[in-house]
Design a protein around this motif. Structure first.
Motif, mmCIF file in Angstrom:
data_model
loop_
_atom_site.group_PDB
_atom_site.id
_atom_site.type_symbol
_atom_site.label_atom_id
_atom_site.label_comp_id
_atom_site.label_asym_id
_atom_site.label_seq_id
_atom_site.Cartn_x
_atom_site.Cartn_y
_atom_site.Cartn_z
ATOM 1 N N MET A 82 57.024 56.770 -57.059
ATOM 2 C CA MET A 82 55.388 56.562 -57.449
ATOM 3 C C MET A 82 54.891 55.897 -55.910
ATOM 4 S SD MET A 82 53.402 54.198 -59.764
ATOM 5 C CE MET A 82 53.917 54.824 -61.288
ATOM 6 N N ALA A 83 53.914 56.750 -55.580
ATOM 7 C CA ALA A 83 53.360 56.243 -54.473
ATOM 8 C C ALA A 83 52.224 55.090 -54.897
ATOM 9 C CB ALA A 83 52.586 57.505 -53.674
ATOM 10 N N HIS A 84 52.156 54.125 -54.142
ATOM 11 C CA HIS A 84 51.091 53.003 -54.263
ATOM 12 C C HIS A 84 49.738 53.525 -53.833
ATOM 13 C CE1 HIS A 84 49.341 49.221 -54.867
ATOM 14 N NE2 HIS A 84 49.360 48.700 -53.643
ATOM 15 N N THR A 85 48.563 53.451 -54.699
ATOM 16 C CA THR A 85 47.559 53.738 -54.238
ATOM 17 C C THR A 85 46.644 52.360 -54.459
ATOM 18 O OG1 THR A 85 47.422 55.998 -55.681
ATOM 19 C CG2 THR A 85 45.259 54.969 -54.841
ATOM 20 N N LYS A 86 45.999 52.122 -53.127
ATOM 21 C CA LYS A 86 45.458 50.906 -52.970
ATOM 22 C C LYS A 86 44.132 50.872 -53.762
ATOM 23 C CE LYS A 86 47.868 49.856 -48.459
ATOM 24 N NZ LYS A 86 48.655 48.854 -48.975
ATOM 25 N N PRO A 87 43.713 49.726 -54.327
ATOM 26 C CA PRO A 87 42.486 49.744 -55.020
ATOM 27 C C PRO A 87 41.295 49.838 -53.625
ATOM 28 C CG PRO A 87 43.518 47.565 -54.814
ATOM 29 C CD PRO A 87 44.496 48.656 -54.393
ATOM 30 N N GLU A 88 40.578 50.756 -54.073
ATOM 31 C CA GLU A 88 39.400 50.948 -52.954
ATOM 32 C C GLU A 88 38.483 50.081 -52.803
ATOM 33 O OE1 GLU A 88 37.377 54.653 -53.884
ATOM 34 O OE2 GLU A 88 39.294 55.855 -53.521
ATOM 35 N N TRP A 89 38.133 49.149 -53.891
ATOM 36 C CA TRP A 89 37.159 48.055 -53.864
ATOM 37 C C TRP A 89 37.996 46.587 -53.333
ATOM 38 C CZ3 TRP A 89 39.423 44.240 -56.216
ATOM 39 C CH2 TRP A 89 40.595 44.484 -57.353
ATOM 40 N N SER A 90 39.044 46.778 -53.143
ATOM 41 C CA SER A 90 39.811 45.287 -52.740
ATOM 42 C C SER A 90 39.497 45.308 -51.316
ATOM 43 C CB SER A 90 41.296 45.420 -52.967
ATOM 44 O OG SER A 90 41.810 44.119 -52.649
ATOM 45 N N CYS A 91 39.184 43.868 -50.976
ATOM 46 C CA CYS A 91 39.097 43.267 -49.575
ATOM 47 C C CYS A 91 40.244 43.264 -48.998
ATOM 48 C CB CYS A 91 38.003 41.916 -49.464
ATOM 49 S SG CYS A 91 38.966 40.795 -50.446
ATOM 50 N N LEU A 92 41.484 43.282 -49.550
ATOM 51 C CA LEU A 92 42.753 43.043 -49.091
ATOM 52 C C LEU A 92 43.374 44.553 -48.584
ATOM 53 C CD1 LEU A 92 44.249 40.489 -51.298
ATOM 54 C CD2 LEU A 92 43.831 40.389 -48.959
ATOM 55 N N SER A 93 42.579 45.616 -48.941
ATOM 56 C CA SER A 93 43.149 46.745 -48.404
ATOM 57 C C SER A 93 42.881 46.841 -46.801
ATOM 58 C CB SER A 93 42.431 48.061 -49.001
ATOM 59 O OG SER A 93 42.767 48.264 -50.368
ATOM 60 N N GLY A 94 43.741 47.193 -46.025
ATOM 61 C CA GLY A 94 43.869 47.163 -44.632
ATOM 62 C C GLY A 94 44.343 45.983 -44.204
#
Length: 368
Positions: free
Chosen positions: A1-13
């Motif tokens: 399963m590929a991890h989909t990052k939460p678009e709303w999260s400030c921790l993405s990136g």
């Protein structure tokens, strides 16, 4: 399963280099990864994180979805590769004893010259300073010295080993919170900082308020207001246990309504209010202990759950995962690939949080 990052999260990136091992650091970074951070796990070549051998299932739980890079930080090549990872990282987490990173030439001052906005989080047993800083220790030691057993809580109080690694989880939770605040401060200011996380301090943050009060009751622990005779674990006729969490007096009255007819000793006027029960702690606790040994657990639960009472069965490991509330909340995912589980982040976000990558990285899978 590929991890989909939460678009709303400030921790993405956000990129975190995790050079820690065992539980506290890896758990802290696994929490941040679940919330969208990219975590690169740096492990020693050959053996990797000792948890790989000690408990492969725990290793999987703490490190799913991370990238693994095998580097020997004692060699010039390993050190150079590590510095390249740091160059564009938001944070570094390490769990060595104080002084090790400096001896490797990878202390905060050195790394900050490479990346001024780097947040370095050092998780150690007793912190970077103080007389215990260099001392060896694991979870039990930090609990013992952090006052976990200094607070009296039962009429027949016992010093017994906790069932999970409370100190390690206390430290990892505080580290994750501290990292989040420091990372975004650094992104705003351009200046990072060094976080000194002492597992002992994190235990103290939980125990100190109660332990401060307990100082008055060291010689007479039964008199401590934290010792409540009707708020305890009780053995049932079949050797099982139930948890009775009575605090407010209304629950005592409900207990009396539920079983006072069968056990009239509960209706003693001396026990009618909390103050009276606190004055008769041994008698109340012993009475309840005798009562609960008269029936098996299932029968008690069938009787007591008809009333508004804070009463629960002490579940065994099989019962836990079959519990209807556990299943309804969906905290645990069963993985068909290896017949293990993955725990979702224990906060449900209304915007949703995608399930994590189930892959457990092989040692050095993403570079050496």
């Amino acid at each position: 399963m590929a991890h989909t990052k939460p678009e709303w999260s400030c921790l993405s990136g956000v990129k975190i280099v995790d050079a820690s091992q065992l539980l506290p650091g890896p758990h802290a970074t696994s929490l941040l990864r679940q919330l969208g951070a990219d975590v690169v796990k740096v492990e020693p070549p050959g053996t990797g994180d000792p948890t790989r051998l000690l408990s492969p299932q725990l290793f999987a739980q703490l490190n799913r979805g991370k990238r693994s890079v095998a580097l020997d930080l004692k060699t010039p090549a390993g050190k150079a590769a590590f510095i390249e990872l740091i160059r564009d990282a938001d944070a570094l987490v390490e769990g060595f004893r104080p002084g090790v990173m400096a001896r490797l030439g990878l202390d905060y001052a050195t790394l900050a010259e490479v990346n001024p906005r780097l947040v370095m989080c050092s998780i150690s047993g007793f912190g970077q300073t103080g007389p215990y800083a260099a001392a060896a220790g694991h979870d039990l030691n930090f609990l013992a010295l952090g006052g976990y057993w200094s607070v009296p809580v039962q009429v027949d109080d016992k010093v017994s080993r906790p069932r999970i690694r409370l100190a390690d989880y206390a430290a990892s939770s505080h580290a994750a919170l501290g990292l989040t605040a420091a990372i975004f401060s650094a992104r705003a200011s351009g200046h990072g900082q060094h976080l000194d996380v002492s597992i002992h301090d994190c235990v103290m943050a939980w125990t100190a308020p109660a332990a401060w009060t307990a100082r008055e009751y060291v010689e007479r622990p039964l008199e401590s207001p934290g010792v409540m005779p009707e708020n305890d674990l009780f053995e049932t006729q079949d050797g099982r246990h139930l948890a009775l969490g009575i605090l407010e007096n209304k629950f005592w009255l409900n207990l009396c309504e539920a079983i006072g007819g069968d056990f009239p000793a509960l209706l003693d006027e001396r026990f009618a209010n909390r103050a009276g029960r606190q004055q008769q702690k041994r008698e109340v606790n012993a009475l309840l202990a005798r009562i609960f040994t008269t029936r098996p657990l299932a029968q008690w639960m069938a009787t007591l759950q008809r009333f508004d009472l804070p009463v629960s069965p002490v579940l065994d490991a099989r019962e836990l995962f079959d519990d209807p509330h556990v299943q309804a909340r969906g905290m645990v995912r069963k993985l068909a690939v290896d017949q293990t589980i993955a725990c979702r982040f224990p906060v449900q976000f209304s915007l949703g949080l995608p399930d994590e990558d189930d892959a457990v990285p092989l040692l050095g899978e993403h570079g050496e």
